[in-house]
Write a protein that holds these residues in place. Sequence first.
Motif, PDB file in Angstrom:
ATOM      1  N   PHE A  42      84.272  66.158  41.994  1.00 60.72           N
ATOM      2  CA  PHE A  42      83.349  65.640  43.014  1.00 60.72           C
ATOM      3  C   PHE A  42      81.981  65.425  42.388  1.00 60.72           C
ATOM      4  CE2 PHE A  42      83.818  70.219  43.210  1.00 60.72           C
ATOM      5  CZ  PHE A  42      82.525  70.654  43.031  1.00 60.72           C
ATOM      6  N   ILE A  43      81.170  64.632  43.073  1.00 63.72           N
ATOM      7  CA  ILE A  43      79.814  64.338  42.597  1.00 63.72           C
ATOM      8  C   ILE A  43      78.886  65.507  42.920  1.00 63.72           C
ATOM      9  CG2 ILE A  43      77.822  62.799  42.839  1.00 63.72           C
ATOM     10  CD1 ILE A  43      80.249  61.427  41.568  1.00 63.72           C
ATOM     11  N   ILE A  44      78.153  65.989  41.935  1.00 65.73           N
ATOM     12  CA  ILE A  44      77.092  66.970  42.213  1.00 65.73           C
ATOM     13  C   ILE A  44      75.746  66.252  42.331  1.00 65.73           C
ATOM     14  CG2 ILE A  44      75.838  69.001  41.392  1.00 65.73           C
ATOM     15  CD1 ILE A  44      78.398  70.056  40.205  1.00 65.73           C
ATOM     16  N   THR A  45      75.418  65.403  41.376  1.00 66.00           N
ATOM     17  CA  THR A  45      74.211  64.589  41.511  1.00 66.00           C
ATOM     18  C   THR A  45      74.371  63.333  40.680  1.00 66.00           C
ATOM     19  OG1 THR A  45      71.774  64.663  41.594  1.00 66.00           O
ATOM     20  CG2 THR A  45      72.799  65.475  39.578  1.00 66.00           C
ATOM     21  N   CYS A  46      73.645  62.282  41.053  1.00 65.68           N
ATOM     22  CA  CYS A  46      73.633  61.032  40.288  1.00 65.68           C
ATOM     23  C   CYS A  46      72.281  60.382  40.468  1.00 65.68           C
ATOM     24  CB  CYS A  46      74.725  60.094  40.786  1.00 65.68           C
ATOM     25  SG  CYS A  46      74.630  58.423  40.081  1.00 65.68           S
ATOM     26  N   ILE A  51      69.407  68.825  39.840  1.00 60.51           N
ATOM     27  CA  ILE A  51      69.316  69.155  41.265  1.00 60.51           C
ATOM     28  C   ILE A  51      70.721  69.236  41.864  1.00 60.51           C
ATOM     29  CG2 ILE A  51      68.495  68.382  43.528  1.00 60.51           C
ATOM     30  CD1 ILE A  51      66.230  69.147  41.640  1.00 60.51           C
ATOM     31  N   VAL A  58      67.952  63.703  44.050  1.00 60.34           N
ATOM     32  CA  VAL A  58      68.987  63.674  43.014  1.00 60.34           C
ATOM     33  C   VAL A  58      68.345  63.575  41.646  1.00 60.34           C
ATOM     34  CG1 VAL A  58      70.746  62.608  44.503  1.00 60.34           C
ATOM     35  CG2 VAL A  58      69.199  61.130  43.162  1.00 60.34           C
ATOM     36  N   GLY A  59      69.070  64.067  40.613  1.00 56.02           N
ATOM     37  CA  GLY A  59      68.610  63.832  39.262  1.00 56.02           C
ATOM     38  C   GLY A  59      68.638  65.038  38.356  1.00 56.02           C
ATOM     39  N   VAL A 105      76.362  64.039  37.234  1.00 53.55           N
ATOM     40  CA  VAL A 105      76.941  65.370  37.061  1.00 53.55           C
ATOM     41  C   VAL A 105      78.153  65.461  37.983  1.00 53.55           C
ATOM     42  CG1 VAL A 105      76.591  67.860  37.196  1.00 53.55           C
ATOM     43  CG2 VAL A 105      74.677  66.365  36.541  1.00 53.55           C
ATOM     44  N   ILE A 154      76.943  71.141  48.426  1.00 54.30           N
ATOM     45  CA  ILE A 154      76.938  70.452  47.133  1.00 54.30           C
ATOM     46  C   ILE A 154      77.150  68.952  47.345  1.00 54.30           C
ATOM     47  CG2 ILE A 154      78.086  70.197  44.899  1.00 54.30           C
ATOM     48  CD1 ILE A 154      78.618  73.159  44.866  1.00 54.30           C
ATOM     49  N   THR A 155      78.139  68.586  48.127  1.00 51.78           N
ATOM     50  CA  THR A 155      78.291  67.169  48.480  1.00 51.78           C
ATOM     51  C   THR A 155      79.047  67.090  49.793  1.00 51.78           C
ATOM     52  OG1 THR A 155      78.813  64.959  47.599  1.00 51.78           O
ATOM     53  CG2 THR A 155      80.523  66.631  47.367  1.00 51.78           C
ATOM     54  N   CYS A 156      78.867  65.966  50.504  1.00 54.26           N
ATOM     55  CA  CYS A 156      79.592  65.694  51.746  1.00 54.26           C
ATOM     56  C   CYS A 156      79.744  64.206  51.892  1.00 54.26           C
ATOM     57  CB  CYS A 156      78.823  66.260  52.939  1.00 54.26           C
ATOM     58  SG  CYS A 156      79.509  65.763  54.531  1.00 54.26           S
ATOM     59  N   VAL A 157      80.992  63.756  52.102  1.00 51.28           N
ATOM     60  CA  VAL A 157      81.245  62.339  52.351  1.00 51.28           C
ATOM     61  C   VAL A 157      82.073  62.249  53.620  1.00 51.28           C
ATOM     62  CG1 VAL A 157      83.351  62.266  50.908  1.00 51.28           C
ATOM     63  CG2 VAL A 157      82.038  60.174  51.287  1.00 51.28           C
ATOM     64  N   VAL A 187      75.724  59.335  54.208  1.00 48.82           N
ATOM     65  CA  VAL A 187      75.404  58.924  52.841  1.00 48.82           C
ATOM     66  C   VAL A 187      74.624  59.996  52.078  1.00 48.82           C
ATOM     67  CG1 VAL A 187      75.673  56.456  53.243  1.00 48.82           C
ATOM     68  CG2 VAL A 187      73.425  57.515  53.576  1.00 48.82           C
ATOM     69  N   VAL A 214      77.398  60.577  47.006  1.00 52.16           N
ATOM     70  CA  VAL A 214      78.143  61.749  47.472  1.00 52.16           C
ATOM     71  C   VAL A 214      79.626  61.439  47.488  1.00 52.16           C
ATOM     72  CG1 VAL A 214      76.260  62.640  48.910  1.00 52.16           C
ATOM     73  CG2 VAL A 214      77.901  61.024  49.909  1.00 52.16           C
TER      74      VAL A 214
END
Lengths: 163, 163, 163
Positions: free
Chosen positions: B54-58, C55, C93-94, B131, A56-59, A90, B93
């Motif tokens: 956390f960020i899912i998408t932007c 997404i 993304v989006g 999101v 879902i996300t990775c930083v 990123v 992310v």
Amino acid sequence: MQKEPIRSELLFFSQSSSGGGSGLQVHVVRLHPGQELLGSLQAFVEEKRLRAPFIITCVGSITKATLRMANATATCTNEVIHLSGRHEIVSLVGTLNPDAHLHVSLSDSEGRTVGGHVLGDMEVFTTAEVVVGEAVDLQFTREMDLNTGFPELVVQPRSQTEK
Amino acid sequence: MQKEPIRSELLFFSQSSSGGGSGLQVHVVRLHPGQELLGSLQAFVEEKRLRAPFIITCVGSITKATLRMANATATCTNEVIHLSGRHEIVSLVGTLNPDAHLHVSLSDSEGRTVGGHVLGDMEVFTTAEVVVGEAVDLQFTREMDLNTGFPELVVQPRSQTEK
Amino acid sequence: MQKEPIRSELLFFSQSSSGGGSGLQVHVVRLHPGQELLGSLQAFVEEKRLRAPFIITCVGSITKATLRMANATATCTNEVIHLSGRHEIVSLVGTLNPDAHLHVSLSDSEGRTVGGHVLGDMEVFTTAEVVVGEAVDLQFTREMDLNTGFPELVVQPRSQTEK
């Protein structure tokens, strides 16, 4: 490669046949300096017995990475670069089961980005915070696709007895 | 930095001890021209009292940004660039609580991308659709990690009484 | 564009007025060689009648793409590039409804990345594995925003009778 006509009845055959979506659970892990990102995620998926996991996300940041470039094919896989030096993660995208299929983009000390298919050797510099999603009603498998030469993702509903 | 051996019992100590995953709720916001992305997301997290966000998408565009580059460390944090001009957000992310840890990649008028750690000053050009996920069974905190010099993410189960 | 003051009462007016978050369902699809990514996702959203889709992750490769660059505005939309050749999708993304608003970054045979707003023409090379999230308590619409000249995302709670 010959372009196939897009037929709507074929378009989404790998989607869960239920028609509806799947519920979701999330797992959050922080990796530590020196850990290898790809292997750690694969070990995590195995330990938690996740069957339809994805990023879902990775930083985070890494000190090296081995990436396969876009031009590689199943029969010509030697388009590989070995990055060294500190990079910020990123983006990290993809699915984790049964074989991980991850793509990443990494930025260097001047902000320049490089991207590709994760082969491994991604050693964490300071941290990697990873949110993994698990589609609890689905099951990921991979089957060899003769059109591509790669084992490709197949998405199936999880049977009731397996949940 | 010395590479530590990876021991499986250590590997995921920051994961929720429940072994299972967490449920998820999502929040969707649209930011407007002139708003600052990082501060707006932090204000949103505070307003909604999110504890494991956390960020899912932007997706969106910005007119400027201040980013820290990959080479920066806790004691040498001056590797910073100030971008100006219209850029598309092509990835965002990271985690948002209690301190935001976000990385971004941005593309310019010729499609070139630049990436790094978001320090702020990200002024929205036309829009930013974001999101945000919230792991409802987890609690994010940060603790100083002497190995990295940064306050790093700690993931804990949310106690029943706190839910 | 004139910078507006940020007023907290305005900041999140497009968020669900319920204050709480939304539940989430996920859909996972694999696209095949020759399929067009944007149109396939739009067809999927329509077929599944998704009303607040976005997404979560996408991993794959494409042989071409048409992207709009960051400098384009509503009245000057001709900043477009047509990519050809194999590229890895390293971020996507989006949001997907009612008009898709997707940004992508793509890496080439040397790992160089290019990014922008997806206009279409993204033909899948080997595969595209896409996880789509659906906020089951929200409804996405788009309304013309005179400040930007684009139809921008509006997020509303889904009424009980519509669920």
